[in-house]
Design a protein around this motif. Structure first.
Motif, PDB file in Angstrom:
ATOM      1  N   TYR A 197       0.585  -1.760   0.045  1.00  0.00           N
ATOM      2  CA  TYR A 197      -0.053   0.177   0.045  1.00  0.00           C
ATOM      3  C   TYR A 197       1.136   1.110   0.043  1.00  0.00           C
ATOM      4  CZ  TYR A 197      -4.439  -2.646   0.651  1.00  0.00           C
ATOM      5  OH  TYR A 197      -5.146  -3.435   0.049  1.00  0.00           O
ATOM      6  N   GLY A 198       1.711   1.162   0.778  1.00  0.00           N
ATOM      7  CA  GLY A 198       2.745   2.736   0.571  1.00  0.00           C
ATOM      8  C   GLY A 198       3.524   2.863  -0.289  1.00  0.00           C
ATOM      9  N   GLN A 199       3.085   2.325  -1.970  1.00  0.00           N
ATOM     10  CA  GLN A 199       3.208   3.042  -2.914  1.00  0.00           C
ATOM     11  C   GLN A 199       2.094   3.304  -4.261  1.00  0.00           C
ATOM     12  OE1 GLN A 199       6.737   2.689  -3.517  1.00  0.00           O
ATOM     13  NE2 GLN A 199       7.104   1.120  -1.712  1.00  0.00           N
ATOM     14  N   GLU A 200       1.047   3.253  -3.775  1.00  0.00           N
ATOM     15  CA  GLU A 200       0.359   3.255  -4.591  1.00  0.00           C
ATOM     16  C   GLU A 200      -0.750   4.040  -4.051  1.00  0.00           C
ATOM     17  OE1 GLU A 200      -0.183   2.514  -7.094  1.00  0.00           O
ATOM     18  OE2 GLU A 200       1.341   0.546  -7.451  1.00  0.00           O
ATOM     19  N   THR A 201      -1.371   4.675  -4.735  1.00  0.00           N
ATOM     20  CA  THR A 201      -2.485   5.922  -5.005  1.00  0.00           C
ATOM     21  C   THR A 201      -3.845   4.784  -4.490  1.00  0.00           C
ATOM     22  OG1 THR A 201      -3.657   6.028  -6.985  1.00  0.00           O
ATOM     23  CG2 THR A 201      -1.550   7.525  -5.954  1.00  0.00           C
ATOM     24  N   PRO A 202      -5.171   5.184  -3.738  1.00  0.00           N
ATOM     25  CA  PRO A 202      -6.240   4.693  -3.575  1.00  0.00           C
ATOM     26  C   PRO A 202      -6.890   4.677  -4.924  1.00  0.00           C
ATOM     27  CG  PRO A 202      -5.918   5.926  -1.916  1.00  0.00           C
ATOM     28  CD  PRO A 202      -5.426   6.176  -2.875  1.00  0.00           C
ATOM     29  N   GLU A 203      -6.327   5.242  -5.602  1.00  0.00           N
ATOM     30  CA  GLU A 203      -7.029   5.250  -6.913  1.00  0.00           C
ATOM     31  C   GLU A 203      -6.647   3.597  -7.724  1.00  0.00           C
ATOM     32  OE1 GLU A 203      -8.259   8.694  -5.552  1.00  0.00           O
ATOM     33  OE2 GLU A 203      -5.944   7.738  -6.016  1.00  0.00           O
ATOM     34  N   ARG A 204      -4.835   3.580  -7.506  1.00  0.00           N
ATOM     35  CA  ARG A 204      -4.546   2.690  -8.561  1.00  0.00           C
ATOM     36  C   ARG A 204      -4.926   1.430  -7.707  1.00  0.00           C
ATOM     37  NH1 ARG A 204      -0.539   3.358 -12.167  1.00  0.00           N
ATOM     38  NH2 ARG A 204       0.152   1.076 -11.361  1.00  0.00           N
ATOM     39  N   VAL A 205      -5.333   1.393  -6.465  1.00  0.00           N
ATOM     40  CA  VAL A 205      -5.534  -0.123  -5.978  1.00  0.00           C
ATOM     41  C   VAL A 205      -6.717   0.029  -6.523  1.00  0.00           C
ATOM     42  CG1 VAL A 205      -5.990  -0.898  -3.298  1.00  0.00           C
ATOM     43  CG2 VAL A 205      -4.252   0.759  -3.871  1.00  0.00           C
ATOM     44  N   GLU A 206      -7.669   0.679  -6.467  1.00  0.00           N
ATOM     45  CA  GLU A 206      -8.733   0.114  -6.857  1.00  0.00           C
ATOM     46  C   GLU A 206      -8.314  -0.095  -7.889  1.00  0.00           C
ATOM     47  OE1 GLU A 206     -11.815  -0.302  -5.170  1.00  0.00           O
ATOM     48  OE2 GLU A 206     -10.190  -0.012  -3.948  1.00  0.00           O
ATOM     49  N   TYR A 207      -7.505   0.262  -9.247  1.00  0.00           N
ATOM     50  CA  TYR A 207      -7.413  -0.364 -10.507  1.00  0.00           C
ATOM     51  C   TYR A 207      -6.773  -1.932 -10.562  1.00  0.00           C
ATOM     52  CZ  TYR A 207      -5.225  -1.357 -14.827  1.00  0.00           C
ATOM     53  OH  TYR A 207      -4.348  -1.650 -15.795  1.00  0.00           O
ATOM     54  N   HIS A 208      -5.763  -2.083  -9.556  1.00  0.00           N
ATOM     55  CA  HIS A 208      -4.787  -3.269  -9.096  1.00  0.00           C
ATOM     56  C   HIS A 208      -6.086  -4.657  -9.325  1.00  0.00           C
ATOM     57  CE1 HIS A 208      -0.921  -2.153  -9.962  1.00  0.00           C
ATOM     58  NE2 HIS A 208      -0.825  -1.300  -8.631  1.00  0.00           N
ATOM     59  N   LYS A 209      -7.289  -4.189  -7.981  1.00  0.00           N
ATOM     60  CA  LYS A 209      -7.733  -4.999  -7.732  1.00  0.00           C
ATOM     61  C   LYS A 209      -9.287  -5.607  -9.342  1.00  0.00           C
ATOM     62  CE  LYS A 209      -9.311  -3.803  -2.605  1.00  0.00           C
ATOM     63  NZ  LYS A 209     -10.062  -2.902  -2.454  1.00  0.00           N
ATOM     64  N   SER A 210      -9.315  -4.414  -9.900  1.00  0.00           N
ATOM     65  CA  SER A 210     -10.069  -4.902 -11.254  1.00  0.00           C
ATOM     66  C   SER A 210     -10.105  -6.038 -12.023  1.00  0.00           C
ATOM     67  CB  SER A 210     -10.525  -3.215 -11.877  1.00  0.00           C
ATOM     68  OG  SER A 210      -9.620  -2.913 -12.808  1.00  0.00           O
ATOM     69  N   GLN A 211      -8.227  -5.847 -11.687  1.00  0.00           N
ATOM     70  CA  GLN A 211      -7.736  -6.991 -12.929  1.00  0.00           C
ATOM     71  C   GLN A 211      -7.399  -8.191 -12.406  1.00  0.00           C
ATOM     72  OE1 GLN A 211      -6.154  -5.760 -15.679  1.00  0.00           O
ATOM     73  NE2 GLN A 211      -7.844  -3.775 -14.470  1.00  0.00           N
ATOM     74  N   ALA A 212      -7.435  -8.455 -11.147  1.00  0.00           N
ATOM     75  CA  ALA A 212      -7.902 -10.638 -11.010  1.00  0.00           C
ATOM     76  C   ALA A 212      -9.464 -10.359 -10.719  1.00  0.00           C
ATOM     77  CB  ALA A 212      -7.321 -10.133  -9.981  1.00  0.00           C
ATOM     78  N   LEU A 213      -9.581 -11.840 -10.221  1.00  0.00           N
ATOM     79  CA  LEU A 213     -11.323 -12.686  -9.633  1.00  0.00           C
ATOM     80  C   LEU A 213     -11.469 -11.951  -8.780  1.00  0.00           C
ATOM     81  CD1 LEU A 213      -9.708 -16.381 -10.870  1.00  0.00           C
ATOM     82  CD2 LEU A 213     -11.253 -14.755 -11.693  1.00  0.00           C
ATOM     83  N   GLY A 214     -12.939 -11.520  -8.548  1.00  0.00           N
ATOM     84  CA  GLY A 214     -13.637 -11.034  -7.789  1.00  0.00           C
ATOM     85  C   GLY A 214     -13.179  -9.981  -7.074  1.00  0.00           C
ATOM     86  N   ASN A 215     -12.998  -9.060  -8.219  1.00  0.00           N
ATOM     87  CA  ASN A 215     -11.889  -7.530  -8.212  1.00  0.00           C
ATOM     88  C   ASN A 215     -11.141  -7.490  -6.729  1.00  0.00           C
ATOM     89  OD1 ASN A 215     -12.724  -4.434  -9.060  1.00  0.00           O
ATOM     90  ND2 ASN A 215     -13.452  -4.615  -7.227  1.00  0.00           N
ATOM     91  N   GLN A 216     -10.417  -8.175  -6.263  1.00  0.00           N
ATOM     92  CA  GLN A 216      -9.589  -8.190  -5.031  1.00  0.00           C
ATOM     93  C   GLN A 216      -7.985  -8.128  -5.527  1.00  0.00           C
ATOM     94  OE1 GLN A 216     -11.871 -11.678  -3.247  1.00  0.00           O
ATOM     95  NE2 GLN A 216      -9.607 -12.717  -3.221  1.00  0.00           N
ATOM     96  N   LEU A 217      -7.291  -8.090  -4.337  1.00  0.00           N
ATOM     97  CA  LEU A 217      -5.862  -8.021  -4.578  1.00  0.00           C
ATOM     98  C   LEU A 217      -6.015  -9.499  -3.659  1.00  0.00           C
ATOM     99  CD1 LEU A 217      -4.789  -5.300  -2.545  1.00  0.00           C
ATOM    100  CD2 LEU A 217      -4.390  -5.429  -4.612  1.00  0.00           C
ATOM    101  N   THR A 218      -4.481  -9.824  -4.634  1.00  0.00           N
ATOM    102  CA  THR A 218      -3.649 -10.856  -4.134  1.00  0.00           C
ATOM    103  C   THR A 218      -3.889 -11.243  -2.576  1.00  0.00           C
ATOM    104  OG1 THR A 218      -2.249 -11.880  -5.730  1.00  0.00           O
ATOM    105  CG2 THR A 218      -1.714 -12.700  -3.610  1.00  0.00           C
ATOM    106  N   GLN A 219      -4.661 -12.312  -1.865  1.00  0.00           N
ATOM    107  CA  GLN A 219      -4.278 -12.393  -0.063  1.00  0.00           C
ATOM    108  C   GLN A 219      -3.714 -13.194   0.149  1.00  0.00           C
ATOM    109  OE1 GLN A 219      -6.888 -10.800   1.342  1.00  0.00           O
ATOM    110  NE2 GLN A 219      -7.096 -10.383  -0.484  1.00  0.00           N
ATOM    111  N   ILE A 220      -2.423 -13.583   1.131  1.00  0.00           N
ATOM    112  CA  ILE A 220      -1.986 -14.991   1.646  1.00  0.00           C
ATOM    113  C   ILE A 220      -2.708 -15.410   1.811  1.00  0.00           C
ATOM    114  CG2 ILE A 220       0.013 -12.226   2.813  1.00  0.00           C
ATOM    115  CD1 ILE A 220      -1.259 -13.236   5.411  1.00  0.00           C
TER     116      ILE A 220
END
Length: 251
Positions: A197-220
């Motif tokens: 999270y320290g490298q990204e804006t909230p808008e880019r976080v949402e973009y990254h989410k949109s690129q994966a299944l379930g509209n979410q980031l990878t979970q550990i």
């Protein structure tokens, strides 16, 4: 055929004190493995101590080890100390990494050196020492990044620093194969941890989410079972980079 269980095995995890490394440590202990937990600095020691307590709660042996893995001598010492504490190491997992999002024209020499020391040099010497110390039929697993298959801006030193690990992995798989040692890399998508999270804006976080299944980031929790699989039933996979990122990138 190699054994397909972690019970009674000795596992060394670089960056094993928290986040993905911490979860791998705890899940390895739940499966019956003894665990050597590496952490980088005193600031991360409390998290590592909590992970060690969770490991020992499973009735297995655990040990905390510290060191700056950008120094080859420290990596060698890490394996020596892990062996002294647990016995021969069977599985070596490297989760160490550093993220930087910055344009090339703004990146300093010191930032470049730090990124390649942490993401590339440390990985190389971790694989080297694993090859020297691991038991026959051992497993070496490195966490890289889905950005290895991305065409994007900003992450030149992060993707660039992780990219050589694929070549290290392939070479080591060939060189260590006679001893039955498998060598693999896992490429998660952006993970839902403070690391990202320290490298990204909230808008880019949402973009990254949109690129994966379930509209979410990878979970550990998505990645730790893959590490366990590669260390057990997935032993036949070697020399590969596995893109486990919900379709975020592929190739």
């Amino acid at each position: 055929m190699t054994e397909r269980t972690l019970r009674g095995k000795n596992v060394l995890i670089a960056g094993g004190g928290k986040n993905l490394g911490g979860l791998i440590a705890v899940q390895s202990a739940e499966a019956g493995a003894n665990v050597a937990i590496h952490y980088n600095s005193e600031s991360s020691r409390p998290d590592a101590e909590a992970t060690l307590a969770a490991v020992e709660d499973q009735g297995v042996n655990g040990v905390l080890l510290s060191g700056d893995l950008t120094r080859a001598a420290a990596v060698e010492q890490l394996f020596t100390d892990a062996e002294a504490a647990l016995g021969p190491i069977d599985i070596a997992v490297n989760t160490v990494g550093k993220v930087l999002r910055k344009p090339i024209v703004d990146t300093s020499e010191a930032e470049y050196d730090s990124m390649f020391d942490i993401n590339s040099k440390a990985a190389y010497f971790f694989i080297k020492e694993a090859g020297r110390h691991l038991s026959d039929s051992g497993k070496i697993i490195t966490i890289v990044t889905a950005l290895l298959a991305a065409f994007t801006d900003g992450y030149s030193t992060y993707a660039g620093g992780k990219s050589p690990v694929e070549h290290f992995t392939r070479a080591a798989a060939k060189e260590f194969g006679e001893r039955g040692i498998s060598v693999t890399a896992i490429a998660p998508g952006p993970m839902d941890t403070p690391f990202f999270y320290g490298q990204e804006t909230p808008e880019r976080v949402e973009y990254h989410k949109s690129q994966a299944l379930g509209n979410q980031l990878t979970q550990i929790e998505d990645i730790a079972p893959i590490v366990r699989f590669l260390a057990t039933e997935g032993w036949w996979i070697t020399g590969q980079t596995i893109f486990a990122n919900g379709g975020y990138t592929t190739r």
